[in-house]
Design a protein around this motif. Structure first.
Motif, PDB file in Angstrom:
ATOM      1  N   LYS A  51      21.219 -15.632 -87.398  1.00  0.00           N
ATOM      2  CA  LYS A  51      21.630 -15.957 -88.769  1.00  0.00           C
ATOM      3  C   LYS A  51      20.453 -15.771 -89.726  1.00  0.00           C
ATOM      4  O   LYS A  51      20.613 -15.196 -90.814  1.00  0.00           O
ATOM      5  CB  LYS A  51      22.146 -17.404 -88.811  1.00  0.00           C
ATOM      6  N   ASP A  52      19.266 -16.241 -89.338  1.00  0.00           N
ATOM      7  CA  ASP A  52      18.097 -16.109 -90.203  1.00  0.00           C
ATOM      8  C   ASP A  52      17.727 -14.649 -90.446  1.00  0.00           C
ATOM      9  O   ASP A  52      17.347 -14.273 -91.561  1.00  0.00           O
ATOM     10  CB  ASP A  52      16.897 -16.851 -89.616  1.00  0.00           C
ATOM     11  N   ALA A  53      17.822 -13.828 -89.416  1.00  0.00           N
ATOM     12  CA  ALA A  53      17.502 -12.402 -89.576  1.00  0.00           C
ATOM     13  C   ALA A  53      18.481 -11.748 -90.543  1.00  0.00           C
ATOM     14  O   ALA A  53      18.077 -10.949 -91.396  1.00  0.00           O
ATOM     15  CB  ALA A  53      17.530 -11.700 -88.223  1.00  0.00           C
ATOM     16  N   LEU A  54      19.757 -12.087 -90.420  1.00  0.00           N
ATOM     17  CA  LEU A  54      20.750 -11.541 -91.353  1.00  0.00           C
ATOM     18  C   LEU A  54      20.493 -12.059 -92.760  1.00  0.00           C
ATOM     19  O   LEU A  54      20.563 -11.297 -93.732  1.00  0.00           O
ATOM     20  CB  LEU A  54      22.173 -11.893 -90.898  1.00  0.00           C
ATOM     21  N   TYR A  55      20.175 -13.336 -92.881  1.00  0.00           N
ATOM     22  CA  TYR A  55      19.904 -13.899 -94.206  1.00  0.00           C
ATOM     23  C   TYR A  55      18.726 -13.170 -94.856  1.00  0.00           C
ATOM     24  O   TYR A  55      18.773 -12.846 -96.048  1.00  0.00           O
ATOM     25  CB  TYR A  55      19.620 -15.401 -94.100  1.00  0.00           C
TER      26      TYR A  55
END
Length: 190
Positions: A51-55
């Motif tokens: 999720k953090d990488a996508l964010y």
């Protein structure tokens, strides 16, 4: 031989950006993302890792799009006219899932938690401020604003005004169009 993904990664990043922009980092669950992007958990992790990488990808896209739009306006209409148009552009709700700045929302949400995404948002805001300073310098070189003004200081104040405008535009009791006009009119006094 690995199968080629059946999705458009750029389109998924744009969809995720809009979801994160509306709901924030904490307000957007992995299930929300999987549903909105129509991806199974394994496909999600294969495509983005976390999720953090996508964010982080969505923040980068948001920032790049904002700078590109501003610079295209400056190329088309000149630096000062672009700066005067920007307040109206950023509150035009037809094109955005939210009026408040995604970078500012991210910074406000995650900075107190010491989250790396807050640092990324802060860096992108610094880049945007540098773009504003570039346009103020160009306007100064063109004789559109006085030589006694510091473009970096003007950019910091202008960014502060824009961020405040964008947050105020989320409220029902504020006439954001009038504030946008005031910000543009203030530039004429330089």
């Amino acid at each position: 031989m690995p199968r080629k993904p059946s999705y458009d990664r750029d389109a998924l990043i744009a969809q995720a950006r809009d979801l994160f922009w509306q709901q924030g980092w904490a307000g957007t669950s992995l299930k929300d993302l999987e549903s909105a992007l129509n991806l199974k958990p394994g496909s999600f992790y294969a495509a983005f890792g976390s999720k953090d990488a996508l964010y982080a990808l969505t923040l980068e896209r948001y920032a790049q799009d904002g700078v590109a739009r501003l610079m295209a306006m400056a190329d088309e209409m000149g630096p000062l006219r672009a700066l005067k148009a920007q307040p109206h552009v950023v509150i035009d709700e037809r094109e955005m899932p939210a009026r408040a700045c995604m970078l500012a929302k991210t910074y406000a949400e995650l900075q107190s938690k010491g989250h790396d995404l807050a640092d990324k948002a802060g860096c992108h805001m610094a880049d945007m401020k540098a773009s504003f300073a570039t346009l103020f310098r160009r306007a100064q070189q063109a004789g559109e604003i006085g030589p006694d003004h510091d473009p970096d200081r003007l950019a910091a104040r202008y960014q502060s005004d824009i961020l405040g405008l964008r947050l105020s535009a989320e409220r029902r009791d504020v006439n954001a169009v009038e504030i946008a006009e005031d910000i543009a009119a203030d530039l004429d006094r330089l």
